[in-house]
Design a protein around this motif. Structure first.
Motif, mmCIF file in Angstrom:
data_model
loop_
_atom_site.group_PDB
_atom_site.id
_atom_site.type_symbol
_atom_site.label_atom_id
_atom_site.label_comp_id
_atom_site.label_asym_id
_atom_site.label_seq_id
_atom_site.Cartn_x
_atom_site.Cartn_y
_atom_site.Cartn_z
ATOM 1 N N ALA A 26 10.174 20.775 -19.248
ATOM 2 C CA ALA A 26 10.822 21.075 -17.980
ATOM 3 C C ALA A 26 11.558 19.873 -17.426
ATOM 4 O O ALA A 26 12.473 19.992 -16.624
ATOM 5 N N GLY A 27 11.130 18.686 -17.821
ATOM 6 C CA GLY A 27 11.764 17.478 -17.311
ATOM 7 C C GLY A 27 13.112 17.194 -17.921
ATOM 8 O O GLY A 27 13.807 16.279 -17.488
ATOM 9 N N GLY A 28 13.519 17.956 -18.937
ATOM 10 C CA GLY A 28 14.810 17.743 -19.557
ATOM 11 C C GLY A 28 14.741 16.734 -20.681
ATOM 12 O O GLY A 28 13.657 16.346 -21.116
ATOM 13 N N PRO A 29 15.909 16.285 -21.167
ATOM 14 C CA PRO A 29 15.949 15.348 -22.302
ATOM 15 C C PRO A 29 15.213 14.050 -21.999
ATOM 16 O O PRO A 29 15.170 13.591 -20.863
ATOM 17 N N LEU A 30 14.650 13.480 -23.050
ATOM 18 C CA LEU A 30 13.930 12.218 -22.928
ATOM 19 C C LEU A 30 14.888 11.105 -22.512
ATOM 20 O O LEU A 30 15.972 10.973 -23.044
ATOM 21 N N LYS A 31 14.486 10.312 -21.528
ATOM 22 C CA LYS A 31 15.287 9.172 -21.065
ATOM 23 C C LYS A 31 14.744 7.893 -21.699
ATOM 24 O O LYS A 31 13.533 7.695 -21.760
ATOM 25 N N VAL A 32 15.643 7.037 -22.164
ATOM 26 C CA VAL A 32 15.244 5.813 -22.850
ATOM 27 C C VAL A 32 15.849 4.605 -22.140
ATOM 28 O O VAL A 32 17.065 4.524 -21.954
ATOM 29 N N LEU A 33 14.985 3.687 -21.713
ATOM 30 C CA LEU A 33 15.419 2.403 -21.154
ATOM 31 C C LEU A 33 15.154 1.331 -22.202
ATOM 32 O O LEU A 33 14.058 1.249 -22.753
ATOM 33 N N LEU A 34 16.150 0.519 -22.479
ATOM 34 C CA LEU A 34 16.022 -0.526 -23.481
ATOM 35 C C LEU A 34 15.843 -1.869 -22.803
ATOM 36 O O LEU A 34 16.655 -2.267 -21.961
ATOM 37 N N LEU A 35 14.753 -2.577 -23.140
ATOM 38 C CA LEU A 35 14.540 -3.935 -22.662
ATOM 39 C C LEU A 35 15.225 -4.878 -23.631
ATOM 40 O O LEU A 35 14.838 -4.991 -24.792
ATOM 41 N N GLY A 36 16.300 -5.530 -23.201
ATOM 42 C CA GLY A 36 17.141 -6.329 -24.083
ATOM 43 C C GLY A 36 16.378 -7.429 -24.783
ATOM 44 O O GLY A 36 15.445 -8.016 -24.232
ATOM 45 N N GLY A 37 16.775 -7.709 -26.046
ATOM 46 C CA GLY A 37 16.125 -8.756 -26.825
ATOM 47 C C GLY A 37 16.755 -10.114 -26.578
ATOM 48 O O GLY A 37 17.684 -10.262 -25.790
ATOM 49 N N ILE A 38 16.236 -11.129 -27.259
ATOM 50 C CA ILE A 38 16.763 -12.491 -27.139
ATOM 51 C C ILE A 38 18.208 -12.502 -27.626
ATOM 52 O O ILE A 38 18.518 -12.034 -28.714
ATOM 53 N N GLY A 39 19.109 -13.049 -26.802
ATOM 54 C CA GLY A 39 20.510 -13.155 -27.200
ATOM 55 C C GLY A 39 21.257 -11.840 -27.143
ATOM 56 O O GLY A 39 22.295 -11.680 -27.744
ATOM 57 N N GLY A 40 20.712 -10.844 -26.405
ATOM 58 C CA GLY A 40 21.369 -9.552 -26.305
ATOM 59 C C GLY A 40 20.756 -8.534 -27.234
ATOM 60 O O GLY A 40 19.889 -8.841 -28.025
ATOM 61 N N SER A 41 21.213 -7.276 -27.139
ATOM 62 C CA SER A 41 20.680 -6.227 -27.974
ATOM 63 C C SER A 41 21.765 -5.633 -28.844
ATOM 64 O O SER A 41 22.930 -5.643 -28.467
ATOM 65 N N PRO A 42 21.398 -5.108 -30.040
ATOM 66 C CA PRO A 42 22.390 -4.546 -30.944
ATOM 67 C C PRO A 42 23.169 -3.408 -30.295
ATOM 68 O O PRO A 42 22.635 -2.663 -29.467
ATOM 69 N N HIS A 43 24.439 -3.266 -30.696
ATOM 70 C CA HIS A 43 25.308 -2.244 -30.115
ATOM 71 C C HIS A 43 24.704 -0.859 -30.261
ATOM 72 O O HIS A 43 24.740 -0.059 -29.326
ATOM 73 N N ALA A 44 24.164 -0.545 -31.443
ATOM 74 C CA ALA A 44 23.631 0.793 -31.680
ATOM 75 C C ALA A 44 22.494 1.115 -30.729
ATOM 76 O O ALA A 44 22.389 2.231 -30.210
#
Length: 359
Positions: A26-44
């Motif tokens: 009922a809550g709809g699609p899963l939401k994903v929060l990304l905690l960025g890694g050292i030096g940024g996170s990969p584009h994908a």
């Protein structure tokens, strides 16, 4: 769900969760929060996340962004919106450096060398830690990029030897390059005497930024954007259907690399990467059969690094699991993973061929 990009498979999890959790009831699609890694996170990873949290994490920012994501108010991931140009302008002639790249994988050598040369620097290559120590003693390098895991002498041990030299060479700036992205790896690099750290797959802007930090050069300037042809529509993105193909081959990562290197060179290096992968797979199977876990770990590490450079996500993932099993167990899963590696390699080759045919 919050995903830490610093986890071994953190760059792949948002995409997997998208596929597995398309409906959370009922809550709809899963939401994903990304905690960025050292030096940024990969584009994908940024592309597959609903929002990106930068480190250091602040409670107020987290709560505000989480509420925006759940309510549907969050649009593009903030980190993606501020991502710098992929290809900085070359440095001025008086800022050009003589750089040594210590890296054992031939494909990774070429990627690093060509990107650094496009940034305007002179680049030599060493295939292991011993060669790196000999090279800095023989020529006046301004900077060393040092892979952490190499044969003969690894990057950490090579750095310690250089720091122990009784000449001015001992103070040369050394930057770690590694496929690992855990905070503990950064600490190991600094403890060994390295000056900084950059994670693979490498990115031209991040390389330029770390060079500016450790060599006291001016901050990198973005290269002028190419003039778009107003009469030509932008090329369509690869179809999302191929959810299996998206896991095998991250088209966005490959396109990023093509913005930093000539497309023809990227295709040639990609073909070489797949050819080398055959050799790594054979080595892993043979080493597993005789219980040579050190050889399994080394070959899997090399394969993981080169596969990551070209967005071969599934192949890099299996290689990572093989490396982890060889290093810390359980060893009894290695034959099964070796067989999975062979299957994944064949599927990855098909995905690459399909992509090249449609280019």
């Amino acid at each position: 769900m919050v995903v830490d990009a610093a986890l071994p498979d953190g760059s792949e999890l948002p995409g997997r969760l998208r596929l597995a959790g398309t409906d959370a009831g009922a809550g709809g699609p899963l939401k994903v929060l990304l905690l960025g890694g050292i030096g940024g996170s990969p584009h994908a990873a940024r592309r597959d996340a609903d929002a990106v949290l930068a480190r250091p994490l602040r409670q107020s920012v987290f709560l505000r962004l989480a509420a925006a994501v759940v309510s549907g108010r969050a649009s593009a991931p903030p980190e993606a919106a501020t991502e710098p140009s992929l290809m900085p302008a070359p440095v001025e002639a008086d800022c050009r450096l003589r750089i040594l790249v210590a890296e054992d994988n031939p494909v990774n050598q070429q990627v690093a060398q060509r990107i650094l040369e496009r940034l305007g620097h002179h680049v030599d290559v060493a295939a292991n830690g011993l060669e790196a120590v000999e090279a800095v003693c023989a020529l006046p390098y301004d900077l060393v990029f040092m892979d952490m895991q190499m044969p003969e002498l690894d990057g950490l041990a090579a750095t310690r030897r250089i720091r122990a030299l009784e000449t001015a060479v001992a103070a040369i700036p050394i930057v770690a390059m590694t496929a690992n992205a855990l905070p503990s790896d950064r600490e190991r690099c600094l403890e060994a005497g390295m000056n900084d750290y950059v994670s693979k797959p490498i990115n031209a802007m991040r390389l330029a930024e770390v060079i500016a930090r450790v060599a006291a050069l001016p901050a990198p300037a973005p290269a002028p954007a190419p003039q778009a042809d107003a009469e030509q529509p932008a090329p369509p993105s690869p179809p999302a259907a191929e959810a299996g193909d998206a896991i095998l081959l991250d088209h966005a990562t490959l396109e990023e690399l093509e913005q930093q290197l000539p497309a023809e060179l990227v295709r040639d290096l990609l073909a070489t990467c797949l050819s080398e992968a055959d050799g790594f797979a054979t080595t892993i199977a043979a080493a597993a059969a005789i219980g040579d876990l050190d050889q399994v770990e080394y070959a899997a590490h090399s394969l993981k690094g080169s596969a990551s450079n070209f967005g071969l996500r599934a192949l890099a993932g299996v290689a990572h699991r093989l490396q982890a099993a060889a290093a810390a167990g359980p060893a009894d899963v290695i034959p099964h993973l070796a067989a999975e590696l062979h299957r994944t390699l064949q599927r990855s080759r098909t995905a690459v061929e399909d992509r090249l045919r449609s280019a």
